[in-house]
Write a protein that holds these residues in place. Structure first.
Motif, short mmCIF file in Angstrom:
data_model
loop_
_atom_site.label_atom_id
_atom_site.label_comp_id
_atom_site.label_asym_id
_atom_site.label_seq_id
_atom_site.Cartn_x
_atom_site.Cartn_y
_atom_site.Cartn_z
N THR A 1 0.86 -1.19 0.00
CA THR A 1 0.00 0.00 0.00
C THR A 1 0.89 1.23 0.00
O THR A 1 1.96 1.24 0.63
CB THR A 1 -0.94 0.01 1.22
OG1 THR A 1 -1.74 1.20 1.17
CG2 THR A 1 -0.15 0.01 2.52
N SER A 2 0.49 2.23 -0.76
CA SER A 2 1.32 3.44 -0.86
C SER A 2 0.45 4.67 -1.07
O SER A 2 -0.65 4.58 -1.60
CB SER A 2 2.33 3.31 -2.00
OG SER A 2 1.66 3.23 -3.25
N GLY B 1 8.51 2.52 4.01
CA GLY B 1 9.48 3.44 3.42
C GLY B 1 8.92 4.82 3.19
O GLY B 1 7.69 5.03 3.10
N LEU B 2 9.84 5.77 3.08
CA LEU B 2 9.50 7.16 2.78
C LEU B 2 10.48 7.65 1.72
O LEU B 2 11.70 7.58 1.92
CB LEU B 2 9.61 8.02 4.05
CG LEU B 2 9.37 9.53 3.88
CD1 LEU B 2 7.93 9.81 3.45
CD2 LEU B 2 9.70 10.27 5.18
N ILE B 3 9.95 8.15 0.59
CA ILE B 3 10.79 8.60 -0.52
C ILE B 3 10.33 9.99 -0.95
O ILE B 3 9.13 10.24 -1.12
CB ILE B 3 10.72 7.64 -1.72
CG1 ILE B 3 11.24 6.26 -1.33
CG2 ILE B 3 11.52 8.18 -2.90
CD1 ILE B 3 11.14 5.23 -2.44
N SER C 1 7.92 15.59 -4.55
CA SER C 1 6.93 14.55 -4.31
C SER C 1 7.29 13.75 -3.07
O SER C 1 8.46 13.68 -2.67
CB SER C 1 6.83 13.61 -5.52
OG SER C 1 8.05 12.91 -5.70
N ARG C 2 6.27 13.14 -2.46
CA ARG C 2 6.50 12.32 -1.26
C ARG C 2 5.69 11.04 -1.39
O ARG C 2 4.48 11.07 -1.69
CB ARG C 2 6.08 13.07 0.00
CG ARG C 2 6.25 12.25 1.29
CD ARG C 2 5.78 13.01 2.53
NE ARG C 2 4.36 13.32 2.43
CZ ARG C 2 3.85 14.54 2.58
NH1 ARG C 2 4.66 15.56 2.80
NH2 ARG C 2 2.55 14.73 2.50
N THR C 3 6.34 9.91 -1.18
CA THR C 3 5.68 8.61 -1.24
C THR C 3 5.91 7.87 0.07
O THR C 3 7.05 7.70 0.50
CB THR C 3 6.20 7.77 -2.41
OG1 THR C 3 5.96 8.45 -3.64
CG2 THR C 3 5.52 6.41 -2.44
N VAL C 4 4.82 7.44 0.68
CA VAL C 4 4.87 6.62 1.88
C VAL C 4 4.34 5.24 1.49
O VAL C 4 3.26 5.13 0.88
CB VAL C 4 4.03 7.23 3.02
CG1 VAL C 4 4.10 6.35 4.26
CG2 VAL C 4 4.50 8.64 3.33
#
Length: 814
Positions: A486-487, A527-529, A499-502
């Motif tokens: 899940t993201s 993760g966090l990108i 941008s931020r992706t969790v």
């Protein structure tokens, strides 16, 4: 009204008057004589109507009771009634003070049939003919039928079928109805048998004809259809011919005449082009004139023309376009640049004056987004590079359109600029946006050599609550692996486009591939990108994640190499006691550890399409390093590159390179087995069984390696334009393999002799063959037939390579 209808009406009127002049003067008085014709209409009677009502006729009849009927009035009445298209014969008679309108209606079409057509679909014809009144239930107009025949003939001529025969049959039925049948005999398609160039002395005919769209029949003509004659295509080729000479100095080149001849059997066509080459000219002085809104020094930098060099119209056009583009960037969106040549026939020198008319600098008053209902306005504005209040830039406008088009919930974008009434320097920009589906539920069935059959399901919403955020839930399952992810991605977490992706994921693996030894691996990670754009085509990524891993291995089933890694890394826990009775017993070892990888990436993407691109490039570099307090420490690096190199209009070279590398850090003995790469098969070296190349474990099964190198080189073959977005044909040459450069002990087939799998250029496997990709409704099908070029048969120590000539993968979405 058609001219033939007017002529027909006049002839009928004259004939009617001639007939009426001979009728009984008591029962029907002739109105053919000028004096006798003029009378006051006391009543009107209509004869001959069948389907059309009297009221409809009276609406079109420009004569009323009480009117004085004159010759002019009669002509107007007949003309008006013929114009309705309802009648094929009309007569006006007089019976005392009564005007008799006698009509013969056109027949109605009871049925309409087209037969004999193959090149043009019946439904396409039917729709076009319905629009001009040829359909069941319509009124038949003979002139329209003739026009349709000519139209169909022209359509077949455009397809190269000059022997086509079209026969329109009209069969009379009762009650003034007809049956219409269009019988088509298409004949053979005419082909261009010869293209003759007359007058060319400086260049060979073959070199010139290679630039033409029209060709004589060749091997791929049945695909390209370029051996069919087309007047429009010939005009384009004549322009190419002119450019060919004028780009090589022949400034006064002319095409004198063009003849197109067709053989008596209508199968072959011959084209003859007569030309006068003229003389070779050189560039003279290059001047700038008009209103220079930017500095002459800057404009001069754009002029790639040097006096004394051979004249080239291509260079002149390129300079013209560069100046227009520069002015457009500076707000002069409607600038005009005209190159004015001045040729000296004596010295063969051409001077060029670029006449610049920039017009007014245009500013943008307002930017509107039309056609959207579920997307917040700021989602589009943050993708728009053109700003309100700024001057209009064609380059920024085009880039804005491209970025909006790339949003996953946008299907199509068009942009227009509308001048603001009452001003000469203001425009409004309107983006007309057609929304696509922002959310989707996908189910999938896929198959490959690596994982065999698998199931996939996902719920993705790319415009969550109208914000443009992406929310995804994905699940994958096959015989060897189950994974859940899940993201949440916010593409604009900051105003600068960061941008931020969790993400959170879980994987339960039994085997890494279908051909490897069993190795139970369970991993949960979060993760966090962050991604930061550094240009329109480049971006960098920085992230961190935490991953908990639980590995379980047994020397008998997982291989001694895997079991050895589990025993010596992470936090090994007490192995399960011997199972069974010695010496057949087998131990199971386990280890648990948590890692904290720090991730860094860079990407560049200029491909013109996401699928089946034929222009541009894509390069990605990723680095990952586990922080020192991780239970297992390692470093990974990878590069993937896709480069497309156009060789000509028809052929494109594609290079697809992949390199990945991992190595252990600190006290870790070698890279974790789940980081290993595999080679062989459609993704690396076709012609060798998938995942079968490289190191082998103690069970004789692929173990993978920490170094992967592969390069797939393909020559994309020409295909019809209608297939370019859904299919690809290519010839390919693959080279690659996977190696182990770490401290992993491998044994040969005899289970005694150590084997070295370090990088060796001679161990790179090579293959060549042909490949097909096809985007079908159920997914992408990939087929290849490859011939391995350096197969190893193995020996007592080394394992042989396993060949597989035909390979395919298929994915299905529903």
């Amino acid at each position: 009204m058609h001219l033939r209808s007017l002529i027909h009406a006049a002839l009928l009127m004259a004939a009617s008057e001639a007939v009426l002049a001979q009728t009984d003067p008591v029962t029907a008085t002739s109105i053919a004589h000028s004096n006798a014709n003029e009378f006051t209409v006391g009543d009107i009677r209509v004869e001959g109507l069948q389907r059309i009502s009297e009221g409809t006729l009276y609406n079109y009849l420009p004569i009323n009771i009480g009117d004085r009927l004159t010759a002019q009035k009669r002509a107007e009445a007949i003309k008006s009634l013929y114009a309705t298209g309802f009648f094929r014969d009309i007569e006006l008679r007089r019976d005392g003070g009564t005007l008799i309108v006698a009509v013969l209606e056109r027949p109605s079409i009871e049925s309409f049939e087209i037969k004999g057509n193959k090149d043009i679909k019946t439904e396409d014809m039917t729709e076009s003919l319905r629009n001009v009144g040829l359909a069941a239930g319509k009124i038949l107009n003979q002139s329209t039928l003739e026009d349709v025949k000519q139209y169909l003939i022209e359509q077949y001529f455009a397809r190269g079928k000059y022997s086509v025969r079209i026969n329109a049959k009209v069969e009379d039925l009762e009650k003034n109805r007809v049956k219409v049948v269009i019988d088509i005999k298409e004949g053979k398609r005419s082909k261009i048998r010869q293209i003759n160039l007359v007058g060319n002395k400086a260049f060979d005919s073959k070199d010139i004809l290679d630039t033409f769209e029209l060709k004589t029949p060749h091997l791929t003509s049945f695909i390209k259809s370029d051996d069919r004659y087309s007047r429009e295509t010939l005009q384009g080729d004549l322009e190419k011919l002119k450019s060919y000479y004028m780009d090589r100095g022949y400034a006064n080149f002319t095409v004198d005449s063009t003849q197109v001849a067709i053989a008596p059997d209508k199968d072959d066509m011959f084209i003859t082009i007569n030309m006068t080459e003229g003389d070779v000219f050189k560039f003279g002085e290059i001047k700038l004139a008009g209103t220079l809104k930017v500095s002459e020094e800057l404009l001069r930098k754009l002029i790639d023309i040097k006096p004394g060099t051979v004249y080239s119209r291509k260079q002149v056009t390129a300079t013209q376009e560069a100046i227009v583009q520069l002015l457009g960037l500076d707000g002069y969106a409607f600038a005009k640049v005209d190159p004015v040549p001045s040729a000296d026939e004596a010295t063969h020198v051409v001077g060029i004056t670029f006449l610049i008319e920039p017009g007014n600098r245009v500013y943008v008053r307002r930017i509107n987004y039309d056609g959207t209902t579920s997307v917040n306005d700021d989602v589009f504005r943050r993708e728009t590079r053109q700003l309100e209040g700024g001057y209009l830039s064609n380059a920024l406008l085009d880039r804005s359109k491209q970025l909006i088009q790339r949003l996953p919930f946008v299907e199509k974008v068009d942009s227009t600029t509308t001048p603001v009434p009452g001003t000469s320097d203001l425009v409004d920009v309107d983006f007309k946006i057609k929304e696509g589906l922002p959310g989707q539920f996908n189910g999938g069935i896929n198959w490959s050599e690596t994982y065999r059959f698998g199931l996939q399901a996902s719920i993705v919403h790319t415009n969550f609550l109208g914000t443009g955020d992406r929310v995804a839930l994905e699940a994958n399952a096959n015989k060897f692996e189950k994974s859940y992810t899940t993201s949440l991605t916010d593409p604009y977490a900051t105003v600068n486009g960061v941008s931020r992706t969790v993400s959170v994921s879980y994987r339960d693996i039994k085997q890494f591939t279908s051909v490897t030894s069993a190795f139970s691996t369970k991993m949960a990670s979060a993760g966090l990108i962050y991604g930061y754009p550094i240009s329109e085509y480049q971006s960098v990524r920085l992230g961190i994640s935490a991953q908990r891993s639980d590995l379980l291995a047994s020397p008998g089933t997982s291989g001694e190499e895997s079991a050895d890694w589990v025993r010596n890394n992470g936090s090994p826990y007490a192995h399960v006691s011997f199972i069974g009775t010695p010496p057949l017993a087998s131990a199971v070892y386990g280890t648990r550890f948590t890692t904290y990888p720090l991730n860094l990436g860079w990407g560049y993407d200029s491909l013109n399409r996401a699928l089946f691109a034929d222009r541009g490039m894509r390069h990605q570099i990723n680095l990952s390093y586990t922080l020192p307090f991780s239970g297992v420490e390692y470093l990974t690096a990878s590069y993937s590159g896709l480069q497309l190199v156009p060789l000509s209009k028809w052929f494109v070279l594609l290079f697809n390179a992949n390199i990945s590398y991992s190595r252990a850090m600190g006290d870790t003995t070698s890279s974790p087995p789940f980081l290993n790469s595999y080679a062989g098969g459609p993704a690396s070296v076709r012609g060798f069984q998938e995942s079968e190349l490289g190191p082998r474990d103690s069970n004789g099964l692929p173990y993978g390696g920490n170094l992967l190198t592969s390069l797939q080189s393909e020559l994309l073959l020409p295909i019809p334009d209608k297939w370019k977005n859904s299919a690809r044909f290519s010839l390919f040459y693959d080279i690659g393999n996977v190696f182990s450069t770490e401290n992993v002990k491998f044994l040969g087939r005899d289970l005694q002799t150590p084997v070295d799998y370090h990088f060796d250029f001679n161990q790179l496997k090579r293959s060549a063959g042909v490949a097909v990709q096809w985007l079908a409704p159920m997914g992408i099908f990939r087929f290849s037939y490859a011939i391995p070029l350096n197969v190893s048969d193995g020996d007592a120590i080394h394992y042989p390579d396993r060949k597989e000539f035909f390979q395919f993968t298929v994915g299905q979405a529903f």
